[in-house]
Scaffold this active site. Sequence first.
Site, PDB file in Angstrom:
ATOM      1  N   ARG A 176      37.974  33.641  58.367  1.00 16.36           N
ATOM      2  CA  ARG A 176      37.387  35.118  57.728  1.00 16.36           C
ATOM      3  C   ARG A 176      36.149  34.336  57.572  1.00 16.36           C
ATOM      4  NH1 ARG A 176      40.065  35.497  51.683  1.00 16.36           N
ATOM      5  NH2 ARG A 176      38.109  37.214  51.957  1.00 16.36           N
ATOM      6  N   CYS A 235      32.299  33.136  46.960  1.00 19.39           N
ATOM      7  CA  CYS A 235      34.326  33.624  47.886  1.00 19.39           C
ATOM      8  C   CYS A 235      33.742  34.024  48.896  1.00 19.39           C
ATOM      9  CB  CYS A 235      35.431  32.661  47.510  1.00 19.39           C
ATOM     10  SG  CYS A 235      35.140  33.029  45.603  1.00 19.39           S
TER      11      CYS A 235
END
Length: 280
Positions: A176, A235
Amino acid sequence: MSPLIEITDPRVFDPATILIDVRAGANAHERYLAGHLPNAIFATLDDDLASHPADAAVGGRHPLPALTDFAETLGRWGITPDSHVVVYDDKNAAMGGARLWWMLRSVGHTNVQVLNGGLKAATDEGVELSTEEYLPAATGLYPIPQQYSNTADIEEVKKAAKAADRVVIDVREGVRYLGHTEPLDLIAGHIPGAVNLFYSNSLSPEGKYLTSQALATLYKDAIGDVKPGDVIVHCGSGVTACHTLLGMEHAGITGPKLYVGSWSEWSRNDLPVATEANGL
């Protein structure tokens, strides 16, 4: 007080301890009723530990609840400033457990610990689970400050990511961060200048945190000589970042900030995006 507590510690099941089981997802309550620690209060990430944003571009997918709402929630759970609170989840504390620990610490409640290894640690130890919902005795509103401490907003992150004397840590999985895939947000990639340190690197194969010494080495490799107060952790939506902040606390690194909006906010604001392909 250590931020972690082991399932073998008798304080976990002390009647005076307030034990909270935090679940996430559409079937959270069903999973709780299927098995939880005896006398554990049911809590949900989405309803108790976050507000419901009209637009994730402002605060991300899991913005913090209003302080008045959090005060009411703590009172409903029977938590007072003197309470010893133990929290856990069914994701090795990577979801709601660490998030609730961080929130309590952020409003000044220091007497809180996270069950190391979460629910799995209890079942591995042979603890008999309960399938009955536990309803605590409520107290009055919890006295909390006027703001959450140790947070960084998007403007601070913009500056910190470019500064040589600051570090922004992205704890999402490498694919990611590199922009190979993005299962939850609109754009793949990362904040230019942020370094990647996947949160699960702090866990042993059994799902417990590494030793404080091993964690100190892991995090020092990422932050170098930067002061803890100049470190920002994020995050996707400000949840798993709390898992890393807990690990840092266990390693003796106190003071890093949480960027609550995280990638879910940054990626919706037409800001620069770095990927492996563009090399930003």
